[in-house]
Motif scaffolding. Structure first.
Motif, PDB file in Angstrom:
ATOM      1  N   GLU A  30      32.437  55.569  40.129  1.00 47.58           N
ATOM      2  CA  GLU A  30      33.215  54.795  39.159  1.00 47.58           C
ATOM      3  C   GLU A  30      33.054  55.411  37.766  1.00 47.58           C
ATOM      4  O   GLU A  30      31.933  55.585  37.283  1.00 47.58           O
ATOM      5  CB  GLU A  30      32.742  53.327  39.170  1.00 47.58           C
ATOM      6  N   LYS A  38      40.373  46.598  36.358  1.00 44.46           N
ATOM      7  CA  LYS A  38      41.110  45.566  35.605  1.00 44.46           C
ATOM      8  C   LYS A  38      40.436  44.203  35.744  1.00 44.46           C
ATOM      9  O   LYS A  38      40.542  43.360  34.859  1.00 44.46           O
ATOM     10  CB  LYS A  38      42.552  45.494  36.102  1.00 44.46           C
ATOM     11  N   GLY A 482      48.236  43.310  42.214  1.00 43.92           N
ATOM     12  CA  GLY A 482      47.716  41.939  42.271  1.00 43.92           C
ATOM     13  C   GLY A 482      46.531  41.926  43.220  1.00 43.92           C
ATOM     14  O   GLY A 482      46.468  42.730  44.176  1.00 43.92           O
TER      15      GLY A 482
HETATM   16  P1  FAD Z   1      41.866  49.024  39.195  1.00 42.70           P
HETATM   17  O1  FAD Z   1      41.502  47.697  38.652  1.00 42.70           O
HETATM   18  O2  FAD Z   1      43.075  49.694  38.674  1.00 42.70           O
HETATM   19  O3  FAD Z   1      40.600  49.948  39.004  1.00 42.70           O
HETATM   20  C1  FAD Z   1      40.581  51.307  39.340  1.00 42.70           C
HETATM   21  C2  FAD Z   1      39.157  51.779  39.081  1.00 42.70           C
HETATM   22  O4  FAD Z   1      39.068  53.156  39.428  1.00 42.70           O
HETATM   23  C3  FAD Z   1      38.764  51.664  37.606  1.00 42.70           C
HETATM   24  O5  FAD Z   1      37.529  51.021  37.519  1.00 42.70           O
HETATM   25  C4  FAD Z   1      38.695  53.100  37.132  1.00 42.70           C
HETATM   26  O6  FAD Z   1      37.723  53.315  36.118  1.00 42.70           O
HETATM   27  C5  FAD Z   1      38.319  53.807  38.416  1.00 42.70           C
HETATM   28  N1  FAD Z   1      38.735  55.213  38.399  1.00 42.70           N
HETATM   29  C6  FAD Z   1      39.989  55.686  38.192  1.00 42.70           C
HETATM   30  N2  FAD Z   1      39.985  57.016  38.265  1.00 42.70           N
HETATM   31  C7  FAD Z   1      38.710  57.391  38.535  1.00 42.70           C
HETATM   32  C8  FAD Z   1      38.086  58.646  38.745  1.00 42.70           C
HETATM   33  N3  FAD Z   1      38.759  59.797  38.683  1.00 42.70           N
HETATM   34  N4  FAD Z   1      36.752  58.658  39.011  1.00 42.70           N
HETATM   35  C9  FAD Z   1      36.029  57.518  39.089  1.00 42.70           C
HETATM   36  N5  FAD Z   1      36.590  56.308  38.879  1.00 42.70           N
HETATM   37  C10 FAD Z   1      37.910  56.249  38.624  1.00 42.70           C
HETATM   38  N6  FAD Z   1      46.426  40.260  39.464  1.00 42.70           N
HETATM   39  C11 FAD Z   1      46.325  39.026  39.997  1.00 42.70           C
HETATM   40  O7  FAD Z   1      46.181  38.897  41.227  1.00 42.70           O
HETATM   41  N7  FAD Z   1      46.355  37.899  39.220  1.00 42.70           N
HETATM   42  C12 FAD Z   1      46.510  37.980  37.872  1.00 42.70           C
HETATM   43  O8  FAD Z   1      46.506  36.953  37.172  1.00 42.70           O
HETATM   44  C13 FAD Z   1      46.642  39.257  37.276  1.00 42.70           C
HETATM   45  N8  FAD Z   1      46.774  39.380  35.935  1.00 42.70           N
HETATM   46  C14 FAD Z   1      46.584  40.601  35.360  1.00 42.70           C
HETATM   47  C15 FAD Z   1      46.466  40.684  33.973  1.00 42.70           C
HETATM   48  C16 FAD Z   1      46.169  41.899  33.371  1.00 42.70           C
HETATM   49  C17 FAD Z   1      46.023  41.970  31.866  1.00 42.70           C
HETATM   50  C18 FAD Z   1      45.989  43.058  34.164  1.00 42.70           C
HETATM   51  C19 FAD Z   1      45.605  44.368  33.536  1.00 42.70           C
HETATM   52  C20 FAD Z   1      46.172  42.989  35.547  1.00 42.70           C
HETATM   53  C21 FAD Z   1      46.463  41.768  36.154  1.00 42.70           C
HETATM   54  N9  FAD Z   1      46.584  41.641  37.544  1.00 42.70           N
HETATM   55  C22 FAD Z   1      46.569  40.392  38.123  1.00 42.70           C
HETATM   56  C23 FAD Z   1      46.659  42.824  38.413  1.00 42.70           C
HETATM   57  C24 FAD Z   1      45.311  43.167  39.035  1.00 42.70           C
HETATM   58  O9  FAD Z   1      44.332  43.175  38.037  1.00 42.70           O
HETATM   59  C25 FAD Z   1      45.365  44.550  39.654  1.00 42.70           C
HETATM   60  O10 FAD Z   1      46.461  44.647  40.557  1.00 42.70           O
HETATM   61  C26 FAD Z   1      44.092  44.882  40.414  1.00 42.70           C
HETATM   62  O11 FAD Z   1      42.937  44.414  39.781  1.00 42.70           O
HETATM   63  C27 FAD Z   1      44.057  46.383  40.568  1.00 42.70           C
HETATM   64  O12 FAD Z   1      42.934  46.744  41.332  1.00 42.70           O
HETATM   65  P2  FAD Z   1      42.749  48.214  41.884  1.00 42.70           P
HETATM   66  O13 FAD Z   1      41.886  48.108  43.084  1.00 42.70           O
HETATM   67  O14 FAD Z   1      44.064  48.879  42.031  1.00 42.70           O
HETATM   68  O15 FAD Z   1      41.891  48.977  40.783  1.00 42.70           O
END
Ligand code: FAD
Length: 498
Positions: A30, A38, A482
């Motif tokens: 990470e 997020k 989401g």
């Molecule tokens: P992400 O949360 O995108 O995380 C990716 C991780 O990978 C990060 O920690 C990053 O640092 C790491 N990473 C990336 N590249 C590298 C690399 N090269 N090496 C090491 N680490 C790396 N969803 C809901 O269900 N309900 C809600 O109310 C909602 N509201 C939201 C409000 C906001 C303001 C935001 C920003 C999002 C919201 N969402 C909501 C959407 C939801 O947050 C996301 O869809 C979900 O959390 C994304 O998760 P993910 O697993 O794709 O990873």
């Protein structure tokens, strides 16, 4: 068997648990100093804020991970179902509470909007039926395997296709359903749950209210960060190793295999070989939880780039003001919406002009309503989210200055106070910082937008077509953004791994 996961977002954490349960030795790399991407939180001047997601739906998908590991979910994670899902405010003084109880909600729309309750009930029933068909077809399976299209659920789905609303828009369907434009606006709002435009996204997206009204909206006892913390705890209990401040800078490949990851750890560069090369750490499988556009562009620049998919228009982003407010507001609840007077123009600005409209719809979340220690006594922690265009190089500093004034003006009008002097602490997140902190392409909240009927097919698959041992999870790939869909992406990807 060994697995490496790039990113500790919610999907990466879920994938680590699923593989650990199956006996894999799992390492998660990470880039940030903390897990969750997020779905993280921070504290400032005595206030705690959830940084991103605020609405928790489909909690059974979280519980499922504890059960898979043979644990009691309540030993790790507690949440309550909300009696009211959201309070809605319009500038003309109309206020409406969306109750979880359908009968109470029906009475509310009759009393406040003059809309027959039957229209609401029909809409929620239709939402449930659409969800029932699409869930089995789209959400639990890869769309990119023939078996998905040839099973009984799929055949049932084809039969129901005309009724699913693939051909019209969400707004069109809602205008046909409801008489009162305010109720149309209320249900059009659900397009924003995956960062889309209700005037473009297919009516099929009317499945989204089903999650909130039929399955329910929930609040984790520790706030949204409780989801991340409890799942990381479970993963660690299962032996998963999290390496923070460790950015993967390259996925090294040979032929049709990933053979190594190149890492940057606290400024130092290190290469960790996989099972296919000699070395201390060996991985049979690599899963990327990094946004798929940046996985290809930054980690696999010499691999074949699936351009058509990578170039799809991205979902909207967000502009968030985190405010510590030195007053309490009994008329507000956990979730509150203050609607724009011209929703159509607002979306035109977001998706066509790529700007913020001067009368934006404001989402206000206050976790201290349910968790009083999130704010000092007599105060509230306000999380204010405006839908924002994704980052195409706009002048964000100017946009933020103007948006802040517009938010203060609108909320002051609706709440009958002078809000500006009540703000005692502030932090801001914008599309640039979302992109910087989580590697999301253009700061999009949900990967690609779903503004056309083929969008589901234009998300990247959960596996690589070029490299046998590379998989993808998270909001930028199938089935979408989401928390619930990210959790399902982990299920689909890990079930493909032998
Ligand atoms: P992400 O949360 O995108 O995380 C990716 C991780 O990978 C990060 O920690 C990053 O640092 C790491 N990473 C990336 N590249 C590298 C690399 N090269 N090496 C090491 N680490 C790396 N969803 C809901 O269900 N309900 C809600 O109310 C909602 N509201 C939201 C409000 C906001 C303001 C935001 C920003 C999002 C919201 N969402 C909501 C959407 C939801 O947050 C996301 O869809 C979900 O959390 C994304 O998760 P993910 O697993 O794709 O990873």
């Amino acid at each position: 068997m060994t697995a490496a996961i790039i990113g500790a977002g919610i999907a990466g954490i879920a994938a680590s648990i699923r593989l650990a349960v199956r006996g894999y030795s799992v390492d998660v790399f990470e880039a940030n100093a903390y897990p969750g991407g997020k779905l993280s939180s921070f504290e400032q001047n005595g206030y705690r804020f959830d940084a991103g997601p605020s609405l928790f739906t489909m909690p059974h998908l979280v519980d499922e991970l504890f059960r898979l590991a043979g644990r009691n979910p309540q030993d790790y994670f507690e949440y309550n179902r909300l009696d009211e899902t959201c309070r809605y405010f319009w500038d003309d003084g109309t206020q409406l509470t969306a109750w979880a109880d359908h009968e109470a909600f029906g009475r509310e729309v009759e009393a406040k909007l003059g809309e027959p309750a039957g229209h609401l009930h029909a809409h929620l029933k239709d939402s449930a039926q659409k969800f029932d068909v699409t869930e089995k077809l789209f959400l639990h399976r890869s769309l990119h395997k023939a078996s998905t299209w040839l099973n009984r659920d799929a055949l049932r789905g084809y039969w129901h296709l005309p009724r699913l609303g693939v051909f019209g828009t969400m707004n069109g369907a809602n205008e046909r359903r409801f008489r009162n434009p305010k109720l149309v606006q209320l249900f059009n709002r659900y397009a924003t749950y995956n960062g889309s435009d209700p005037y473009q996204t297919p009516a099929l997206m009317n499945i989204i209210p089903h999650l909130e009204y039929n399955i329910g909206a929930f609040f984790p006892k520790e706030g949204m960060i409780g989801i991340t913390n409890s799942l990381v705890k479970l993963a660690e209990d299962l032996g998963v190793r999290f390496h923070y401040n460790t950015r993967v800078t390259e996925v090294v490949t040979e032929g049709n295999k990933v053979v190594a990851l190149r890492l940057k750890q606290g400024g130092k560069t290190a290469s960790l070989p996989t099972a296919h090369a000699p070395g201390p750490l060996q991985f049979n499988v690599v899963i990327s939880n990094m946004d798929v556009v940046n996985t290809f562009r930054k980690l696999l620049p010499t691999a074949r780039q699936p351009e058509r998919i990578l170039k799809q228009p991205k979902s909207s982003s967000g502009l968030i003001f985190y405010w510590g407010i030195r007053q309490t507001f009994p008329q507000l609840g956990l979730h509150n919406i203050f609607f724009s007077n011209d929703y159509k123009t607002e979306f035109d600005y977001l998706f066509h002009r790529h700007e913020l409209y001067q009368d934006p719809t404001i989402y206000l979340n206050i976790t201290s309503k349910h968790k009083p220690d999130d704010a000092p006594p007599g105060c509230e922690n306000w999380f204010i989210l405006l839908n924002a265009p994704n980052n195409t190089g706009q002048d964000w500093d100017a946009i933020i200055t103007e948006a802040r004034q517009n938010v203060i003006r609108k909320l002051s009008h609706n709440l009958g106070v002078d809000l500006a002097p009540l703000i005692e602490t502030e932090a801001i997140l914008d599309p640039r910082s979302i992109e910087f902190k989580t590697s999301s392409s253009q700061g999009a909240l949900y990967g690609n937008s779903s503004n056309n009927r083929f969008a589901a097919f234009l998300r990247h698959a959960n596996f690589s077509r070029e490299f046998d041992n590379l998989y993808f999870v998270g909001g930028s790939v199938h089935p979408g953004g989401g928390i619930p869909l990210c959790l399902l992406s982990a299920k689909i990807a890990t079930e493909m791994i032998g």
